[in-house]
Design an enzyme around this catalytic site. Structure first.
Site, PDB file in Angstrom:
ATOM      1  N   VAL A  14     -44.990 -38.361  20.485  1.00 21.98           N
ATOM      2  CA  VAL A  14     -44.042 -37.294  20.856  1.00 21.98           C
ATOM      3  C   VAL A  14     -44.789 -36.034  21.296  1.00 21.98           C
ATOM      4  O   VAL A  14     -44.433 -35.417  22.315  1.00 21.98           O
ATOM      5  CB  VAL A  14     -43.077 -36.990  19.682  1.00 21.98           C
ATOM      6  N   GLU A 129     -33.303 -31.048  17.990  1.00 21.49           N
ATOM      7  CA  GLU A 129     -32.567 -32.021  18.809  1.00 21.49           C
ATOM      8  C   GLU A 129     -33.234 -33.394  18.815  1.00 21.49           C
ATOM      9  O   GLU A 129     -32.574 -34.438  18.775  1.00 21.49           O
ATOM     10  CB  GLU A 129     -32.455 -31.502  20.249  1.00 21.49           C
ATOM     11  N   VAL A 132     -32.730 -36.612  16.099  1.00 25.69           N
ATOM     12  CA  VAL A 132     -31.647 -37.602  16.042  1.00 25.69           C
ATOM     13  C   VAL A 132     -31.429 -38.219  17.414  1.00 25.69           C
ATOM     14  O   VAL A 132     -31.153 -37.518  18.385  1.00 25.69           O
ATOM     15  CB  VAL A 132     -30.323 -36.962  15.558  1.00 25.69           C
ATOM     16  N   GLY A 134     -33.324 -39.610  19.713  1.00 28.40           N
ATOM     17  CA  GLY A 134     -34.287 -39.443  20.815  1.00 28.40           C
ATOM     18  C   GLY A 134     -33.799 -38.549  21.927  1.00 28.40           C
ATOM     19  O   GLY A 134     -33.612 -37.344  21.742  1.00 28.40           O
ATOM     20  N   ILE A 136     -30.961 -38.338  23.461  1.00 29.05           N
ATOM     21  CA  ILE A 136     -29.540 -37.975  23.568  1.00 29.05           C
ATOM     22  C   ILE A 136     -29.312 -36.569  22.990  1.00 29.05           C
ATOM     23  O   ILE A 136     -29.691 -36.322  21.842  1.00 29.05           O
ATOM     24  CB  ILE A 136     -28.640 -38.968  22.780  1.00 29.05           C
ATOM     25  N   LYS A 205     -31.248 -39.469   9.783  1.00 32.86           N
ATOM     26  CA  LYS A 205     -30.529 -38.939  10.954  1.00 32.86           C
ATOM     27  C   LYS A 205     -29.050 -38.733  10.636  1.00 32.86           C
ATOM     28  O   LYS A 205     -28.447 -37.737  11.052  1.00 32.86           O
ATOM     29  CB  LYS A 205     -30.702 -39.901  12.136  1.00 32.86           C
TER      30      LYS A 205
HETATM   31  P1  NDP Z   1     -47.740 -40.246  15.987  1.00 31.50           P
HETATM   32  O1  NDP Z   1     -48.326 -40.914  14.818  1.00 31.50           O
HETATM   33  O2  NDP Z   1     -47.827 -40.878  17.311  1.00 31.50           O
HETATM   34  O3  NDP Z   1     -48.365 -38.775  16.108  1.00 31.50           O
HETATM   35  C1  NDP Z   1     -48.626 -37.970  14.991  1.00 31.50           C
HETATM   36  C2  NDP Z   1     -49.656 -36.937  15.388  1.00 31.50           C
HETATM   37  O4  NDP Z   1     -49.895 -36.071  14.295  1.00 31.50           O
HETATM   38  C3  NDP Z   1     -50.996 -37.539  15.787  1.00 31.50           C
HETATM   39  O5  NDP Z   1     -51.457 -36.917  16.960  1.00 31.50           O
HETATM   40  C4  NDP Z   1     -51.914 -37.195  14.604  1.00 31.50           C
HETATM   41  O6  NDP Z   1     -53.261 -36.951  14.976  1.00 31.50           O
HETATM   42  C5  NDP Z   1     -51.290 -35.888  14.173  1.00 31.50           C
HETATM   43  N1  NDP Z   1     -51.613 -35.554  12.786  1.00 31.50           N
HETATM   44  C6  NDP Z   1     -51.431 -36.325  11.699  1.00 31.50           C
HETATM   45  N2  NDP Z   1     -51.848 -35.661  10.606  1.00 31.50           N
HETATM   46  C7  NDP Z   1     -52.321 -34.462  11.038  1.00 31.50           C
HETATM   47  C8  NDP Z   1     -52.913 -33.341  10.406  1.00 31.50           C
HETATM   48  N3  NDP Z   1     -53.067 -33.304   9.087  1.00 31.50           N
HETATM   49  N4  NDP Z   1     -53.278 -32.296  11.161  1.00 31.50           N
HETATM   50  C9  NDP Z   1     -53.104 -32.322  12.508  1.00 31.50           C
HETATM   51  N5  NDP Z   1     -52.559 -33.346  13.166  1.00 31.50           N
HETATM   52  C10 NDP Z   1     -52.181 -34.404  12.431  1.00 31.50           C
HETATM   53  O7  NDP Z   1     -46.211 -39.930  15.598  1.00 31.50           O
HETATM   54  P2  NDP Z   1     -44.996 -39.738  16.598  1.00 31.50           P
HETATM   55  O8  NDP Z   1     -45.381 -38.880  17.723  1.00 31.50           O
HETATM   56  O9  NDP Z   1     -44.374 -41.051  16.855  1.00 31.50           O
HETATM   57  O10 NDP Z   1     -43.971 -38.971  15.628  1.00 31.50           O
HETATM   58  C11 NDP Z   1     -44.059 -37.590  15.416  1.00 31.50           C
HETATM   59  C12 NDP Z   1     -42.747 -37.108  14.827  1.00 31.50           C
HETATM   60  O11 NDP Z   1     -41.697 -37.349  15.757  1.00 31.50           O
HETATM   61  C13 NDP Z   1     -42.311 -37.820  13.550  1.00 31.50           C
HETATM   62  O12 NDP Z   1     -41.621 -36.903  12.735  1.00 31.50           O
HETATM   63  C14 NDP Z   1     -41.334 -38.894  14.046  1.00 31.50           C
HETATM   64  O13 NDP Z   1     -40.400 -39.271  13.078  1.00 31.50           O
HETATM   65  C15 NDP Z   1     -40.663 -38.123  15.157  1.00 31.50           C
HETATM   66  N6  NDP Z   1     -40.031 -38.924  16.184  1.00 31.50           N
HETATM   67  C16 NDP Z   1     -40.716 -39.932  16.808  1.00 31.50           C
HETATM   68  C17 NDP Z   1     -40.159 -40.625  17.847  1.00 31.50           C
HETATM   69  C18 NDP Z   1     -40.874 -41.722  18.563  1.00 31.50           C
HETATM   70  O14 NDP Z   1     -40.294 -42.335  19.455  1.00 31.50           O
HETATM   71  N7  NDP Z   1     -42.142 -41.978  18.225  1.00 31.50           N
HETATM   72  C19 NDP Z   1     -38.810 -40.301  18.320  1.00 31.50           C
HETATM   73  C20 NDP Z   1     -38.160 -39.220  17.615  1.00 31.50           C
HETATM   74  C21 NDP Z   1     -38.766 -38.575  16.589  1.00 31.50           C
HETATM   75  P3  NDP Z   1     -54.191 -38.149  15.564  1.00 31.50           P
HETATM   76  O15 NDP Z   1     -53.544 -38.529  16.853  1.00 31.50           O
HETATM   77  O16 NDP Z   1     -55.501 -37.515  15.770  1.00 31.50           O
HETATM   78  O17 NDP Z   1     -54.142 -39.228  14.540  1.00 31.50           O
HETATM   79  N1  HSE Z   2     -38.612 -44.680  14.701  1.00 32.69           N
HETATM   80  C1  HSE Z   2     -37.513 -44.012  15.299  1.00 32.69           C
HETATM   81  C2  HSE Z   2     -36.628 -45.035  15.973  1.00 32.69           C
HETATM   82  C3  HSE Z   2     -37.997 -43.007  16.294  1.00 32.69           C
HETATM   83  O1  HSE Z   2     -37.074 -46.153  16.218  1.00 32.69           O
HETATM   84  O2  HSE Z   2     -35.473 -44.715  16.263  1.00 32.69           O
HETATM   85  C4  HSE Z   2     -36.893 -42.173  16.879  1.00 32.69           C
HETATM   86  O3  HSE Z   2     -36.344 -41.333  15.931  1.00 32.69           O
END
Ligand code: NDP
Ligand code: HSE
Length: 436
Positions: A14, A129, A132, A134, A136, A205
Site C-alpha cells: 500500500v 477510507e 474498508v 480497498g 471503494i 472492517k
Molecule cells: P506490507 O507488509 O506490504 O508493508 C508494510 C510496510 O511496513 C513494509 O514496507 C515494511 O518495511 C514496513 N514496516 C514494517 N515494520 C516497520 C517498522 N517498524 N518501521 C518502519 N517500517 C516498517 O503491508 P501492506 O502494504 O499490505 O499493508 C499495510 C497496511 O494496509 C495494513 O494495515 C493493511 O491491513 C492495510 N491494507 C492493505 C491492503 C492490501 O491490499 N495489501 C488493502 C487495504 C488495507 P519493509 O518493506 O522494509 O519490510
Molecule cells: N487483506 C485484506 C483483504 C486487504 O484481502 O481484503 C484489504 O483490506
C-alpha cells in the site's frame, strides 16, 4: 500556497502504491487539492529491499520517528499495519499535530475510540477510507453521501483475499491453500493471513462500518466472527443446486432490540448482484430509509486500488487544511458527543434463515425425527433435499433451507439433532440472507 508535505510510514504494497499514485498523478492532484502535495520523507524496515516505487527525492530511514518528528511534515501516512507498536506511532504523530491517513483497520477497530478522541483534542484529522473495502469510497458514501438517511442495515463482501479464494475454489476447483498463497504473492493478504480466512479482517472492517452507519462507538469485541475455512466444496455445490451462492459477508443490522454485528459465510440468492461479486472484488450493499438499497463495488485489495483510497484521503486533508477545523466531517460520521449506546446483540439473538447439511441414516422415521425437533423449536423448513448415499454408506446427505428463525432456537435444535443416534457427525450450518 506552499505545498502540503507528506511522510509515509511503510513502503510495502500500500505504501509503495501510494507513493506511485501521488507521484504519477501529482499535477492532477494539485489541481484538485488546490495546492501541491509532495512526499518528503518515508520509512521502511529494511532499507535494502527492492521497492515497487521510486524513492527519488524522498529521505528514507528505518526509524518511523524520523518521519513523525519532522516538523515540516503535515500529513503522516501510516501504512505499516498491525495494532501493536503502530498505535504509539500514530498517537505520537497526532501529539505532534500531524494529520494521519491510515489503511489500518485492525488498529482502528481496536484502538480507534482512543485515537479519534486524541485527534479531536489535537484538532487533527485521522482519515481511513482505505481501511474498508480497498478502492471503494464506502466510508465517504455512508458518512457523507447517505448522511440524510437512517441506515437500516448493510451487508458486504469486505475481504478481497477470502472472496478470491472462494471464487477460485468454486470456478476452478482450486485448492484452498494454493489460492491463499497466490493472494499473498499478489499483496492482497494480511501479514497474518488467518486474519483474512478466519474473518477477523472483515470483523475489523465491519466494526468501522457499523460505527459510521449507526453512530455507535467502535466495538470490535462484540462482532460475531466466523471465517471461510469450514466451507466445503460440497456445500458450494448443494447451495448452487438450491439457487444460492455462498459468500463471506459482514452484516450490520439495526433491530428494535439492538444491533446485530456478524461476519460469516452466507447463502445469497444467485440472482442478487452481490452474489456475483467475484475474485478480489468487494461490494457493500447499504439500505437507507430514504435512499433504499445502494450497492458499492470495486477492488477490495492490492497496491493501486488501495492507494486510490489513501490518496483521496490525503487530498481531503489538504483541502481541509485551508477550511474551518470546527466544521470537518466527524471521524465516525456522528458528532463525538452524539454517539449512542444502543446494545450490540449477542449472537443467539440473531434472526436469519439457515442452510443445514447433515448426514442421516437412510431409513424410515429419521427425517421425521429431524423435522419434529425443528418444529418443536418453531423452525419452518423452506426446502429439503435428500441425496443418494455416498459410495456404499448407509447414511445420506440431507440438505435443508429453513425460514427465518432465532439463532437461539437453531442452536438448540442443532444440538438435539446432532444427539440423534441416526445422525452422524456435526451439522454444517450456513446462514442465509435474501438481502431483499
Ligand atoms: P506490507 O507488509 O506490504 O508493508 C508494510 C510496510 O511496513 C513494509 O514496507 C515494511 O518495511 C514496513 N514496516 C514494517 N515494520 C516497520 C517498522 N517498524 N518501521 C518502519 N517500517 C516498517 O503491508 P501492506 O502494504 O499490505 O499493508 C499495510 C497496511 O494496509 C495494513 O494495515 C493493511 O491491513 C492495510 N491494507 C492493505 C491492503 C492490501 O491490499 N495489501 C488493502 C487495504 C488495507 P519493509 O518493506 O522494509 O519490510
Ligand atoms: N487483506 C485484506 C483483504 C486487504 O484481502 O481484503 C484489504 O483490506
Amino acid at each position: 500556497m506552499k505545498p502540503v508535505k507528506v511522510g509515509v510510514l511503510g513502503l510495502g504494497t500500500v505504501g509503495g502504491g501510494a507513493v506511485n499514485v501521488l507521484t504519477r498523478n501529482a499535477a492532477e492532484i494539485a489541481r484538485r487539492a488546490g495546492r501541491e502535495i509532495i512526499i518528503t520523507r518515508a520509512s521502511a524496515k529494511d532499507l535494502s529491499k527492492p521497492r515497487i516505487c521510486s524513492t527519488r527525492g524522498i529521505i528514507v530511514s528505518s526509524d518511523p520517528m524520523d518521519v513523525i518528528n519532522d516538523p515540516d511534515i503535515d500529513i503522516v501516512l501510516e501504512l505499516i499495519g498491525g495494532a501493536g507498536p503502530v498505535k504509539d506511532m500514530v498517537l505520537q504523530a497526532i501529539a505532534n499535530g500531524k494529520h494521519v491517513v491510515t489503511a489500518n483497520k485492525s488498529l482502528l477497530a481496536l484502538h480507534g475510540n482512543e485515537i479519534f478522541a486524541t485527534a479531536r483534542e489535537q484538532g487533527v484529522i485521522v482519515a481511513f477510507e482505505a481501511a474498508v473495502a480497498g478502492s471503494i469510497p464506502i466510508i465517504k458514501a455512508i458518512r457523507e453521501g447517505l448522511s440524510g438517511n437512517q441506515i437500516e442495515w448493510l451487508a458486504g463482501i469486505i475481504n478481497g483475499t477470502g472472496n478470491f479464494i472462494l471464487t477460485e475454489m468454486r470456478e476452478k476447483g482450486r485448492d484452498f491453500f494454493a489460492v491463499l498463497a497466490e493472494a499473498q504473492a499478489l499483496g492482497y493478504a494480511e501479514a497474518d493471513p488467518t486474519f483474512d480466512v478466519e474473518g477477523i479482517d472483515a470483523a475489523h472492517k465491519l466494526t468501522l462500518l457499523a460505527s459510521i452507519a449507526f453512530g455507535i462507538p467502535l466495538q470490535f469485541e462484540k462482532v460475531y466472527t466466523e471465517g471461510i475455512t469450514k466451507i466445503a466444496r460440497i456445500d458450494v455445490e448443494y447451495a448452487e443446486q438450491l439457487g444460492y451462492r455462498i459468500k463471506h459477508l459482514g452484516i450490520a443490522r439495526k433491530t428494535a432490540d439492538g444491533i446485530e454485528l456478524r461476519v460469516h459465510p452466507t447463502l445469497i440468492p444467485e440472482g442478487r448482484l452481490i452474489a456475483n461479486v467475484n475474485g478480489v472484488m468487494n461490494a457493500v450493499l447499504v439500505k437507507g430509509d430514504a435512499a433504499g438499497p445502494s450497492l458499492y463495488y470495486g477492488a477490495g485489495a492490492g497496491a493501486e486500488p488501495t492507494a486510490s483510497a489513501v490518496v483521496a484521503d490525503v487530498i481531503d486533508v489538504a483541502r481541509a487544511l485551508t477550511s474551518d477545523p470546527e466544521n470537518r466531517v466527524p471521524h465516525l460520521a456522528f458528532q463525538a458527543n452524539q454517539l449512542d449506546d444502543i446494545p450490540v446483540l449477542a449472537a443467539d439473538c440473531f434472526k436469519t434463515a439457515y442452510y443445514l447439511r447433515l448426514l442421516a441414516e437412510d431409513k424410515p422415521g429419521v427425517l421425521a425425527d429431524v423435522t419434529r425437533i425443528l418444529a418443536h423449536h418453531h423452525i419452518s423448513i423452506e426446502a429439503l433435499i435428500q441425496k443418494q448415499p455416498l459410495n456404499d454408506q448407509t447414511s445420506v446427505p440431507v440438505i435443508m433451507l429453513t425460514q427465518v428463525t432465532a439463532e437461539k432456537e437453531m442452536n438448540a435444535a442443532i444440538a438435539e439433532i446432532e444427539a440423534l443416534p441416526t445422525v452422524t457427525g456435526q451439522i454444517n450450518r450456513i446462514r442465509l440472507e435474501t438481502l431483499g
